[in-house]
Motif scaffolding. Structure first.
Motif, PDB file in Angstrom:
ATOM      1  N   VAL A  27       8.429  25.274  45.447  1.00 19.87           N
ATOM      2  CA  VAL A  27       7.312  24.663  46.185  1.00 19.87           C
ATOM      3  C   VAL A  27       7.559  23.163  46.350  1.00 19.87           C
ATOM      4  O   VAL A  27       7.317  22.576  47.402  1.00 19.87           O
ATOM      5  CB  VAL A  27       5.977  24.933  45.444  1.00 19.87           C
ATOM      6  CG1 VAL A  27       4.848  24.107  46.060  1.00 19.87           C
ATOM      7  CG2 VAL A  27       5.642  26.416  45.496  1.00 19.87           C
ATOM      8  N   LYS A  28       8.084  22.563  45.296  1.00 16.85           N
ATOM      9  CA  LYS A  28       8.367  21.124  45.343  1.00 16.85           C
ATOM     10  C   LYS A  28       9.380  20.818  46.452  1.00 16.85           C
ATOM     11  O   LYS A  28       9.234  19.867  47.219  1.00 16.85           O
ATOM     12  CB  LYS A  28       8.917  20.674  43.981  1.00 16.85           C
ATOM     13  CG  LYS A  28       8.807  19.194  43.720  1.00 16.85           C
ATOM     14  CD  LYS A  28       9.403  18.814  42.380  1.00 16.85           C
ATOM     15  CE  LYS A  28       8.473  19.123  41.220  1.00 16.85           C
ATOM     16  NZ  LYS A  28       9.005  18.587  39.944  1.00 16.85           N
ATOM     17  N   ILE A  29      10.429  21.640  46.505  1.00 17.18           N
ATOM     18  CA  ILE A  29      11.457  21.445  47.530  1.00 17.18           C
ATOM     19  C   ILE A  29      10.839  21.570  48.926  1.00 17.18           C
ATOM     20  O   ILE A  29      11.062  20.734  49.798  1.00 17.18           O
ATOM     21  CB  ILE A  29      12.606  22.470  47.351  1.00 17.18           C
ATOM     22  CG1 ILE A  29      13.381  22.191  46.058  1.00 17.18           C
ATOM     23  CG2 ILE A  29      13.535  22.460  48.554  1.00 17.18           C
ATOM     24  CD1 ILE A  29      14.371  23.287  45.677  1.00 17.18           C
ATOM     25  N   SER A  55      15.641  27.979  52.157  1.00 10.96           N
ATOM     26  CA  SER A  55      16.736  28.219  51.204  1.00 10.96           C
ATOM     27  C   SER A  55      16.407  27.678  49.812  1.00 10.96           C
ATOM     28  O   SER A  55      17.311  27.411  49.023  1.00 10.96           O
ATOM     29  CB  SER A  55      18.020  27.558  51.721  1.00 10.96           C
ATOM     30  OG  SER A  55      18.313  28.005  53.020  1.00 10.96           O
ATOM     31  N   GLU A  56      15.150  27.537  49.507  1.00  8.30           N
ATOM     32  CA  GLU A  56      14.752  26.928  48.238  1.00  8.30           C
ATOM     33  C   GLU A  56      15.191  27.752  47.027  1.00  8.30           C
ATOM     34  O   GLU A  56      15.522  27.204  45.966  1.00  8.30           O
ATOM     35  CB  GLU A  56      13.235  26.736  48.187  1.00  8.30           C
ATOM     36  CG  GLU A  56      12.674  25.796  49.250  1.00  8.30           C
ATOM     37  CD  GLU A  56      12.347  26.484  50.569  1.00  8.30           C
ATOM     38  OE1 GLU A  56      12.758  27.658  50.760  1.00  8.30           O
ATOM     39  OE2 GLU A  56      11.689  25.868  51.414  1.00  8.30           O
ATOM     40  N   THR A 301      -3.074  26.231  41.982  1.00  6.27           N
ATOM     41  CA  THR A 301      -3.173  25.006  41.180  1.00  6.27           C
ATOM     42  C   THR A 301      -1.818  24.297  41.132  1.00  6.27           C
ATOM     43  O   THR A 301      -1.738  23.073  41.252  1.00  6.27           O
ATOM     44  CB  THR A 301      -3.642  25.344  39.743  1.00  6.27           C
ATOM     45  OG1 THR A 301      -4.850  26.071  39.848  1.00  6.27           O
ATOM     46  CG2 THR A 301      -3.832  24.100  38.915  1.00  6.27           C
ATOM     47  N   ILE A 302      -0.770  25.086  40.969  1.00  2.00           N
ATOM     48  CA  ILE A 302       0.577  24.493  40.965  1.00  2.00           C
ATOM     49  C   ILE A 302       0.845  23.817  42.307  1.00  2.00           C
ATOM     50  O   ILE A 302       1.332  22.677  42.362  1.00  2.00           O
ATOM     51  CB  ILE A 302       1.651  25.563  40.666  1.00  2.00           C
ATOM     52  CG1 ILE A 302       1.516  26.031  39.209  1.00  2.00           C
ATOM     53  CG2 ILE A 302       3.055  25.034  40.946  1.00  2.00           C
ATOM     54  CD1 ILE A 302       2.471  27.133  38.800  1.00  2.00           C
ATOM     55  N   ASP A 303       0.489  24.514  43.393  1.00  7.29           N
ATOM     56  CA  ASP A 303       0.682  23.928  44.729  1.00  7.29           C
ATOM     57  C   ASP A 303      -0.006  22.567  44.825  1.00  7.29           C
ATOM     58  O   ASP A 303       0.565  21.601  45.336  1.00  7.29           O
ATOM     59  CB  ASP A 303       0.087  24.846  45.811  1.00  7.29           C
ATOM     60  CG  ASP A 303       0.836  26.171  45.924  1.00  7.29           C
ATOM     61  OD1 ASP A 303       1.896  26.311  45.283  1.00  7.29           O
ATOM     62  OD2 ASP A 303       0.352  27.060  46.658  1.00  7.29           O
ATOM     63  N   GLN A 304      -1.228  22.533  44.323  1.00  5.44           N
ATOM     64  CA  GLN A 304      -1.995  21.273  44.412  1.00  5.44           C
ATOM     65  C   GLN A 304      -1.378  20.176  43.548  1.00  5.44           C
ATOM     66  O   GLN A 304      -1.309  19.018  43.955  1.00  5.44           O
ATOM     67  CB  GLN A 304      -3.448  21.521  43.986  1.00  5.44           C
ATOM     68  CG  GLN A 304      -4.234  22.288  45.049  1.00  5.44           C
ATOM     69  CD  GLN A 304      -5.520  22.900  44.505  1.00  5.44           C
ATOM     70  OE1 GLN A 304      -5.723  22.957  43.293  1.00  5.44           O
ATOM     71  NE2 GLN A 304      -6.371  23.365  45.409  1.00  5.44           N
ATOM     72  N   GLU A 305      -0.900  20.575  42.377  1.00  6.61           N
ATOM     73  CA  GLU A 305      -0.259  19.587  41.501  1.00  6.61           C
ATOM     74  C   GLU A 305       1.004  19.012  42.151  1.00  6.61           C
ATOM     75  O   GLU A 305       1.255  17.807  42.085  1.00  6.61           O
ATOM     76  CB  GLU A 305       0.123  20.233  40.158  1.00  6.61           C
ATOM     77  CG  GLU A 305      -1.063  20.484  39.241  1.00  6.61           C
ATOM     78  CD  GLU A 305      -0.708  21.366  38.044  1.00  6.61           C
ATOM     79  OE1 GLU A 305      -1.622  21.695  37.286  1.00  6.61           O
ATOM     80  OE2 GLU A 305       0.480  21.745  37.888  1.00  6.61           O
ATOM     81  N   VAL A 306       1.751  19.905  42.758  1.00  9.31           N
ATOM     82  CA  VAL A 306       2.989  19.462  43.415  1.00  9.31           C
ATOM     83  C   VAL A 306       2.664  18.543  44.586  1.00  9.31           C
ATOM     84  O   VAL A 306       3.285  17.482  44.765  1.00  9.31           O
ATOM     85  CB  VAL A 306       3.836  20.673  43.882  1.00  9.31           C
ATOM     86  CG1 VAL A 306       4.986  20.219  44.772  1.00  9.31           C
ATOM     87  CG2 VAL A 306       4.363  21.447  42.684  1.00  9.31           C
TER      88      VAL A 306
END
Lengths: 334, 325
Positions: A27-29, A55-56, A301-306
């Motif tokens: 997600v970060k990429i 391609s993440e 939540t992870i998406d939002q944190e990232v």
């Protein structure tokens, strides 16, 4: 010839932390990339950008939870994917794109190429595609000479695989039994040319490795766990002193070679299939939800944190100053 | 003082530096058991084992691998290309990677490479085994360029090169390998960017490199008999270039001749001449003269070879012409 890497992966064989780390990295990429494209559209970033969206899984799977800081990577021309997975701070990568002193080059500026973070084994990349194939084996040679168990992973695309240097590199790697892993990110297109138009191979690019006596395989690069398993085997082989591995990882780019590329040389239906059915993040999410590893809300939540992390990184990179003119006279010599 | 040839002087430098720093690695085509085609690395493999190794015939890979070793900080590579002409094969790796990697990555890594490059017209080797390509690299930032003319200079400069944490291109003229000169037993280093006045004189400054230093010295002897005192200045390193010593000589004599075996157009003499006129035009009594090899490929025919190499006669004539101003 090169065999398709097959292994039954089960999510339950991994800890939740590891699985969520793969997810977070991918997600970060992707979000890094989307925000960078936005910055380009806002006219804040100059130069070329080669989006790594689609391609993440390839980079997350082959770096996270298998490579250590002291292991080396040479990233490819979609290399933000690998730099992010290796842990280079996002503000420093954005800083290079924005040309501010926050960048790894302290203001000289860098695109995908020329940012480096030796403390995390990221020793840079050449602007000339594929040159890392030669430099990387020197790095692997140095580790072997010094007697460490460090491995060097060289990423390159199918396009770079047609550089002559690949063969010089494979010859050294095989001859000196070097702790090096070749990861050919085969997204089928070198700008507009399909791999079948530019490579004389039996079937796969990895077939070439056979001639040099180098272990090899072809793996679904969009399956983050499969990518992880294939790389882990290669890393263990290198650490046992059994030499190099060539992994051809199959993937596809969602966007053109560069921002602004009409990308009309690819069949629309084919691209749609890759985006809808073979997206590494989407497929991994489906698996995690199906196996009840995580709830939708947890992933959200992870998406939002990232997202927050990226906005903060951009803020940090943008608020750093442009270098003084004298910067260009610093650092030519040690 | 004892007298040894340049090959032995270079080998001594390699030996001493390999002894001193065990991360120093010597590699290239036939440099191991065979001792190098010019025998400069003879005996190193027997002494240092895996720190000296033969590579495949692959110049771009040799230089690229040296870069990849150097930037880890774990090795001090001293690769050899069998002929300096082969720099052309590895041009990108030398020009863009060795020279620029450190800078373009923000100065985060060091580049302790000494790339040895035998050059020069010798023995009818033809157009691709006889050239002197050093000036090409004066145009490339990040590369230090060494071109010794004597065993003494060769040894002291090679030791400095190997210890330096920046990229060095070390050019060795093949006809000098057998040339003898005084070299002390005790250790010494020669700094980069320090020209050496090989002969003092007050009438004409002759700036010469490599084999041409010796041709210039012979011409100077002959000219001295006729009452013209030539000062022979050997820059020893083209990058960094010791313009201070050159300009000080030029200001004394007011007449300049630059001699090198590189082809004349775009040779190192062109840059030296340009810098002299920028700084000392009004100290000159005559136009700056240059002698280089002709701007045509070097013929294989060993008889024709002599017409490329600048001669004593050419130097004498050019100096006499300068004295007419």
């Amino acid at each position: 010839m090169a065999e398709i890497y097959k292994k039954e992966t089960q999510l339950k064989d991994y800890s939740k932390d590891v699985l969520l780390d793969f997810y977070r990295t991918m997600v970060k990429i992707r979000k890094f990339d989307e925000h960078l494209i936005r910055l380009m559209q806002e006219g804040k970033v100059s130069g070329f950008y080669h989006s790594g969206i689609g391609s993440e899984g390839l980079s997350a799977g082959s770096i996270r939870n298998v490579l250590r800081d002291e292991d080396y990577i040479y990233y490819n021309h979609r290399g933000c994917n690998q730099k992010i997975a290796k842990g280079v701070p996002l503000s420093k990568i954005y800083g290079d794109f924005l040309g501010t002193t926050e960048g790894t080059t302290r203001g000289l500026g860098a695109g995908i190429v020329h940012s480096a973070d030796p403390s995390r084994g990221v020793l840079g990349q050449a602007g000339t595609i594929g040159s890392q194939l030669g430099i990387g084996i020197g790095t692997a040679y140095a580790s072997k000479f010094k007697g460490t168990d460090q491995v060097t992973v060289i990423y390159f695309g199918d396009g770079a695989a047609s550089r002559e240097m690949l063969h010089g590199s494979l010859n050294w790697a095989g001859l000196y039994n070097l702790p090096v892993i070749y990861i050919c990110e085969n997204n089928e297109y070198a700008i507009s040319c399909h791999v079948s138009e530019t490579h004389a191979v039996k079937e796969h690019i990895a077939d070439w490795a056979y001639g040099y006596g180098i272990s090899n395989c072809v793996v679904d690069g969009n399956d983050v766990l499969l990518m992880h398993e294939a790389t882990k085997e290669a890393v263990e082989r290198a650490k046992r002193g059994e030499g190099p591995t060539f992994i051809e990882a199959q993937t596809f780019r969602h966007r053109g070679h560069f921002e602004g590329d009409p990308y009309d040389y690819v069949d629309g239906e084919l691209l749609k299939d890759w985006k809808e059915n073979k997206d590494p993040i989407r497929n991994f999410v489906s698996r995690m939800l199906l196996d009840k590893i995580a709830e939708k809300q947890e992933l959200k939540t992870i998406d939002q944190e990232v997202e927050q992390e990226i906005l903060e990184a951009i803020e940090k990179a943008e608020s750093a100053p442009q270098p003084e003119a004298g910067r260009i006279y610093e650092g030519l010599f040690a | 003082m004892r007298t040894i040839n340049m090959r032995t002087a270079l080998l001594e430098a390699l030996n001493e530096e390999m002894e001193r720093d065990e991360t120093t690695l010597v590699f290239g085509e036939d440099v191991g058991k065979f001792g190098g085609i010019n025998k400069v690395t003879e005996g190193l493999y027997e002494k240092y084992g895996n720190r000296v190794f033969d590579t495949p015939i692959a110049e771009p890979t040799i230089v690229a691998a040296a870069v990849g070793m150097a930037i880890t900080g774990n090795a001090r590579p001293v690769p050899e290309l069998q002929f300096g002409d082969f720099a052309g094969i590895a041009f990108d790796e030398i020009f863009n990677k060795m020279g620029k990697w450190r800078f373009m990555h923000g100065g985060q890594m060091e580049m302790p490479i000494t790339l040895r490059l035998p050059v020069g017209i010798a023995g009818g080797a033809g157009p691709e085994h006889s050239q002197s390509p050093q000036a090409l690299f004066m145009h490339g930032p990040g590369l230090q360029i060494v071109i010794p003319s004597t065993p003494y200079d060769a040894k002291g400069l090679l030791k400095t090169a190997i210890r330096d944490n920046n990229a060095v291109l070390f050019f060795e003229h093949k006809l000098l390998y057998d040339m003898k000169g005084e070299v002390p037993e005790e250790e010494y280093l020669i700094p980069f960017g320090k020209a050496d006045i090989k002969r003092e004189g007050s009438d004409v400054t002759v700036i010469a490199t490599a084999l041409q230093v010796h041709t210039a010295l012979e011409a100077a002897e002959e000219l001295a008999a006729d009452g013209t005192e030539v000062e022979v200045v050997d820059p020893r390193t083209l990058a960094p270039l010791d313009m201070e010593t050159i300009l000080s000589s030029v200001r004394k004599t007011g007449r300049v001749l630059i001699v090198h075996e590189e082809s004349k157009t775009g040779g190192s003499g062109a840059e030296i001449a340009a810098q002299i006129q920028e700084e000392a035009l009004f100290d000159l009594a005559a136009p700056i003269r240059r002698i280089g090899s002709p701007d045509v490929p070097i013929a294989q025919n060993i008889y024709l070879e002599q017409f490329y190499r600048p001669s004593k006669e050419q130097i004498v004539q050019a100096v006499n012409e300068l004295m007419e101003y």
